[in-house]
Write a protein that holds these residues in place. Structure first.
Motif, mmCIF file in Angstrom:
data_model
loop_
_atom_site.group_PDB
_atom_site.id
_atom_site.type_symbol
_atom_site.label_atom_id
_atom_site.label_comp_id
_atom_site.label_asym_id
_atom_site.label_seq_id
_atom_site.Cartn_x
_atom_site.Cartn_y
_atom_site.Cartn_z
ATOM 1 N N HIS A 1 -4.905 -1.479 10.806
ATOM 2 C CA HIS A 1 -3.574 -1.025 11.190
ATOM 3 C C HIS A 1 -3.556 -0.588 12.654
ATOM 4 C CE1 HIS A 1 -1.846 -0.762 7.051
ATOM 5 N NE2 HIS A 1 -3.141 -0.725 6.743
ATOM 6 N N TYR B 1 3.483 -6.073 7.629
ATOM 7 C CA TYR B 1 2.949 -5.292 6.511
ATOM 8 C C TYR B 1 1.846 -4.316 6.934
ATOM 9 C CZ TYR B 1 5.413 -8.822 3.783
ATOM 10 O OH TYR B 1 6.377 -9.663 3.271
ATOM 11 N N TYR B 2 1.586 -4.205 8.240
ATOM 12 C CA TYR B 2 0.562 -3.278 8.732
ATOM 13 C C TYR B 2 1.160 -2.353 9.785
ATOM 14 C CZ TYR B 2 -3.559 -5.353 6.489
ATOM 15 O OH TYR B 2 -4.499 -5.757 5.572
ATOM 16 N N SER C 1 -3.263 -0.659 2.764
ATOM 17 C CA SER C 1 -3.307 -2.067 3.172
ATOM 18 C C SER C 1 -3.056 -3.012 2.010
ATOM 19 C CB SER C 1 -4.684 -2.385 3.777
ATOM 20 O OG SER C 1 -5.013 -1.475 4.797
ATOM 21 N N LYS D 1 4.607 -1.803 8.284
ATOM 22 C CA LYS D 1 4.287 -1.666 6.862
ATOM 23 C C LYS D 1 5.507 -1.198 6.082
ATOM 24 C CE LYS D 1 1.723 1.803 5.308
ATOM 25 N NZ LYS D 1 2.477 2.350 4.156
#
Length: 458
Positions: free
Chosen positions: A123, A151-152, A163, A156
């Motif tokens: 991340h 998505y990180y 994760s 996210k």
């Protein structure tokens, strides 16, 4: 293939589950597979991303040896497949930086830039900046651009835990977004006169970098580290397969016939290692379970529940379904002429069908087979265009990698005949912790190879 016990031990320490939401909406999977047919063909993608696509820098930090620029842009995937990305992954706000561009204050030769895509759990930017980008400034005077994966980090979704992607389809959306976003950044760097340009990534980042390069219309150095030809083996025979929420996946596969009757028909990859080749796949799964020391009590297959447990779960879960379906159908009673008795009969029939399908002994095997099929469809390199010059590809692999099994799948040399593969002793975790210098050297070698072969290609 022998596997690293450190990889197995490390996986045991992590308790989070993958794909707790299931496969993803069938409608989304259909849209993704249709888009894969376009993005898998480089010729069809030439006009998807305009050459002057806007990219913005909104913060610059001065350090002793380099400048760090924070930037952002709108993901092209949102224009091409609207609504497929979660809102957090689409556009940057004032405080959400989508990429970092780390530039040396003094160039040694040319103005080379390597784009680094994030691996699993990577991340934000500090890990790639510390372990790769800053050392590359000192060792080779090479700039790095660190793109934040959908998505990180700031991208996210709020309902995602750490994760662990919520749906299987999220991985495919991430890949499609990164292919297009990498194209945006490569064109932006070209416009500003940086040369040569290349791409790298570790683990999942290596997969994503490989996918991105298949779409680039020019020769380009590619250095995928600790990745291979497909992600299907990662989630079906690798140690990460034990982190997959098979219970939910099997349940959805059994309940919703669209996966078995419609989605499967959209899968086009039919190579020697396709999802239909089940005997070797199941043999590998059983071998991994033995290595992990898992007894039958620890397996996650729905088909292994007792009948009493299954009925309790089905009946309990169906209460919510009944209420939802009844409300939905009653809301349209005027237009469809559906009576309450009809709704009740439908729910009863659905309950009977649900129980019957969930009891079938082959359900776990079918779910694994389906997982391999959808993974190969969207991540197998043979399903995408071959990079323009495969001699510029240097792959770095770990011999005993338990996360990225190479058994039973096509090798990258078969798909990209001129690529070079360098093998490291040990497994995935030890290579990531102690071999970053080897990854960097492979980057320098690939860039040098490019400069010798294409000295005037800029």
């Amino acid at each position: 293939m022998a596997v690293s016990r450190l990889d197995v031990f490390y996986r045991r320490l992590l308790l989070t589950k993958l794909f707790i939401g299931g496969w993803g909406k069938p409608e989304d999977l259909k849209r993704i597979f249709e888009f894969r047919k376009i993005i898998g063909d480089r010729e069809r993608c030439k006009s998807l991303v305009p050459k002057d696509y806007p990219v913005y820098i909104n913060k610059t930090e001065d350090l002793t040896d380099c400048q760090i620029h924070d930037g952002f842009f709108m993901s092209p995937l949102e224009h091409l497949v609207p609504g497929i990305l979660p809102p957090e992954a689409v556009k940057a706000s004032v405080c959400c930086f989508r990429f970092q561009f780390i530039v040396p204050k003094k160039w040694q030769r040319n103005r080379p830039v390597c784009i680094h895509l994030a691996g699993t759990g990577d991340h934000f930017f500090w890990r790639r900046r510390t372990l790769m980008a800053r050392p590359m400034i000192k060792e080779a005077g090479m700039a790095s651009l660190l793109l934040e994966n959908p998505y990180y980090g700031y991208r996210k979704p709020k309902d995602q835990r750490r994760s662990s992607l919520k749906n299987v389809s999220d991985l495919f959306v991430m890949g499609g977004a990164l292919i297009l976003e990498s194209t945006v950044l490569l064109r932006w760097l070209e416009r500003d006169g940086y040369w040569p340009l290349g791409m790298t990534g570790i683990s999942m980042g290596g997969y994503m970098a490989s996918l991105a390069v298949t779409n680039w219309p020019k020769p380009i150095p590619l250095i995928p580290c600790l990745s291979w030809s497909t992600a299907s083996s990662v989630f079906t025979t690798g140690v990460l397969s034990k982190a997959v929420n098979w219970t939910e996946l099997e349940k959805q596969y059994a309940i919703n016939s669209v996966y078995e009757e419609e989605i499967i028909k959209l899968l086009e990859y039919c190579g020697a290692d396709s999802f239909k080749m089940m005997p070797n796949l199941l043999k590998n799964v059983n071998s991994l379970e033995h290595l992990l020391g898992l007894s039958g009590d620890h397996e996650v297959s729905v088909s292994q529940y007792s009948k009493t447990q299954m009925e309790a779960e089905v009946d309990g879960g169906l209460q919510g379904y009944r209420a939802g379906e009844r409300e939905q159908q009653l809301s349209s009673v005027n237009s469809k002429g559906t009576s309450l008795d009809t709704v009740t009969r439908k729910c009863g029939a659905h309950n009977s069908h649900w129980k019957k399908t969930l009891y079938r002994p082959s359900l776990h095997k079918e779910s694994i087979s389906f997982m391999k099929g959808v993974m190969d469809e969207c991540t197998h390199m043979a399903n995408f265009s071959v990079p323009v010059d495969t001699s510029l590809i240097i792959v770095v692999q770990a011999k005993e990698d338990a996360y990225i099994p190479r058994t039973g799948v096509l090798s990258l040399q078969e798909i990209w005949p001129e690529c070079e593969v360098r093998y490291l002793n040990g497994g995935h975790i030890s290579a990531y912790l102690f071999k970053q210098n080897v990854f960097r050297q492979a980057i320098y070698d690939a860039f040098n190879r490019f400069c010798l072969k294409y000295p005037n290609l800029h």
